[in-house]
Design an enzyme around this catalytic site. Structure first.
Site, short mmCIF file in Angstrom:
data_model
loop_
_atom_site.label_atom_id
_atom_site.label_comp_id
_atom_site.label_asym_id
_atom_site.label_seq_id
_atom_site.Cartn_x
_atom_site.Cartn_y
_atom_site.Cartn_z
N ARG A 1 20.16 -5.61 -18.83
CA ARG A 1 20.28 -5.72 -17.36
C ARG A 1 21.18 -4.61 -16.81
O ARG A 1 21.11 -4.26 -15.65
CB ARG A 1 20.76 -7.11 -16.93
CG ARG A 1 20.85 -7.29 -15.42
CD ARG A 1 20.73 -8.74 -14.94
NE ARG A 1 21.42 -9.68 -15.76
CZ ARG A 1 22.76 -9.84 -15.81
NH1 ARG A 1 23.53 -9.12 -15.02
NH2 ARG A 1 23.31 -10.71 -16.63
N TYR B 1 7.00 -2.63 6.29
CA TYR B 1 6.28 -3.44 5.29
C TYR B 1 6.58 -4.92 5.58
O TYR B 1 7.73 -5.28 5.88
CB TYR B 1 6.78 -3.03 3.91
CG TYR B 1 6.11 -3.75 2.78
CD1 TYR B 1 4.78 -3.50 2.46
CD2 TYR B 1 6.80 -4.69 2.02
CE1 TYR B 1 4.16 -4.16 1.43
CE2 TYR B 1 6.18 -5.35 0.97
CZ TYR B 1 4.86 -5.08 0.69
OH TYR B 1 4.25 -5.76 -0.34
N ASP C 1 11.79 4.43 3.09
CA ASP C 1 10.79 3.89 2.18
C ASP C 1 9.67 4.92 2.11
O ASP C 1 8.90 5.09 3.04
CB ASP C 1 10.30 2.53 2.72
CG ASP C 1 9.26 1.88 1.81
OD1 ASP C 1 8.57 2.61 1.06
OD2 ASP C 1 9.12 0.64 1.87
N LYS D 1 2.79 1.30 -6.43
CA LYS D 1 1.70 1.99 -5.73
C LYS D 1 1.38 3.32 -6.43
O LYS D 1 0.97 3.31 -7.55
CB LYS D 1 2.07 2.16 -4.26
CG LYS D 1 2.72 0.89 -3.63
CD LYS D 1 1.76 -0.29 -3.54
CE LYS D 1 2.43 -1.62 -3.22
NZ LYS D 1 3.29 -1.66 -2.05
#
Ligand SMILES: *Cc1c(COP(=O)(O)O)cnc(C)c1O
Length: 404
Positions: free
Chosen positions: A59, A112, A184, A209
């Site tokens: 992590r 978004y 973004d 994407k």
């Protein structure tokens, strides 16, 4: 990390990895491990104290993930990259790191859907408020900045209306107030647009994407100043825990190698489809940044290499005509997401942007007739044949309405 190679085509393949370090393995190895062993108790102590480099627990860092972080940092020309379990994990970690209760965020007027949801939640839970700005002029931006504004958050091209924002202009105004600009950059990808080079401070990608490009992974990336992203890594990433899995990093390292080749073909195909949509009688409006008639065409020329692979358009008729059109498609897939090899087509008002209240949706220009098309890598002739055939069939239906 500055780019080590002159051309992005080389950087996407080589940055952040040297096979000599990994027993000559051409492909970066997949370190599918949760934790790392210490040789001695004292070594463990030194690693936790930060006195010695090295991995501790996945992590906090993983070698496969590190390669991807270095590669994206180089592609965006930023000091440090950071990987997340999804685009939204990146958006939320960055926004939570930048804000505290009662702060204010100024946003571009289209966002978004889930980012909109996150901002709404931050307002309800912590009174972190936000406003929208068209960001069309410097004055418009200045008029929306408040004493408690701590960052400007921008999407361009804006999903799904394909409006563009002049990033150099936004960065210039933000500097006057010493507040960071977060962009973004998902729709453009690092191949078509590099916001840090235009003066912005943090770049976010939904790597799901174009960066992944093959529809098989959910992931997010951020790039920015080392000091800020180190802080994110040790706070909102580590403690909230939205980390990227090593196998997802491995898939992305494979996908990203072909990003320039794919983006060129996505753009070629989109240009062909755009021209044809524009003249079809059942299409009322088409939104595509490299349309010379697009109001933001000059911004596209300045800050993007090409127009990208996403086109939005409005179908003649009502919501049911838009849905009928989708239902008539034969091999093109009705699905949200974008940037995949497959052409994907969706209805924003009832799918990706269904969470946005109707009034805000209308202000964003998301009508019931709007369709979002992510043009894939199939032959454009086949893509167009399917679209045209479905468009022609709604013509038959609307004739039937008018005769009835
Ligand atoms: C998909 C997307 C996101 C969210 O990314 P996930 O990987 O789905 O969490 C954020 N911003 C934009 C513009 C997107 O298209």
């Amino acid at each position: 990390m500055a780019r080590s190679y002159k051309h992005m085509e080389t950087s996407v393949i080589h940055e952040g990895y040297d096979s000599k370090d990994m027993l000559g393995s051409l492909t970066p190895p997949l370190f599918q491990t949760s934790t790392y062993t210490f040789n001695t108790a004292e070594q463990g102590e030194r690693r936790f104290a930060g006195d010695e480099g090295g991995y501790i627990y996945s992590r906090l860092g993983n070698p496969t993930v590190t390669i991807l972080e270095e590669r994206i940092a180089a592609l965006e020309n930023g000091e440090r990259g950071l990987a997340f379990g999804s685009g939204m994990a990146a958006v939320s970690a960055i926004l939570i790191a930048l804000t505290k209760a009662n702060d204010h965020i100024l946003c571009s007027s289209g966002l978004y859907g889930c980012t909109f949801g996150l901002l709404t939640m931050m307002k309800e839970k912590y009174n972190i408020t936000h406003d929208f700005s068209s960001m069309e002029t410097e004055e418009e931006i200045r008029s929306k900045i408040k004493p408690e504004t701590v960052c400007i958050y921008v999407e361009t091209p804006i999903n799904p209306t394909m409006k563009l924002i002049d990033l150099q202009m936004v960065a210039r105004v933000a500097k006057e107030y010493s507040i960071p600009v977060v962009v973004d950059n998902t729709f453009a990808s690092p191949y078509l647009q590099n916001p840090l080079e235009l003066g912005c401070d943090v770049v976010i990608h939904s790597a799901t994407k174009y960066i992944g490009g093959h529809g098989d992974v959910i992931a997010g990336l951020a790039v920015g100043k080392k000091e800020f992203l180190n802080e994110v890594a040790m706070t909102t990433l580590k403690d909230i825990g939205g980390v990227m899995a090593p196998f997802d990093a491995w898939l992305l390292l494979r996908g990203i190698k072909t990003l320039p080749v794919r983006m060129e073909r996505h753009c070629d195909n989109a240009e062909e489809i755009f021209k044809r949509l524009k003249t079809h009688p059942n299409v009322t409006n088409v939104y595509y940044p490299s349309d010379e008639a697009h109001p933001d065409y000059s911004i596209m020329k300045r800050q993007m290499k090409r127009g990208g692979g996403v086109i939005s358009f409005e179908i003649k008729g009502e919501k049911q005509d838009a849905q009928a059109f989708l239902n008539q498609l034969s091999f093109l897939k009705i699905a949200v997401s974008l940037g995949d090899t497959e052409t994907l087509i969706e209805h924003p008002a009832t799918m990706t942007h269904a969470v946005v209240p109707e009034e805000s949706r209308e202000k964003m220009g998301i009508t019931d007739q709007l369709i979002r098309l992510s043009v894939g890598l199939e032959a454009w002739q086949d893509i167009w044949a399917d679209l045209e055939s479905a468009l022609n069939q709604i013509n038959i239906n609307s004739d039937a309405y008018s005769k009835a």
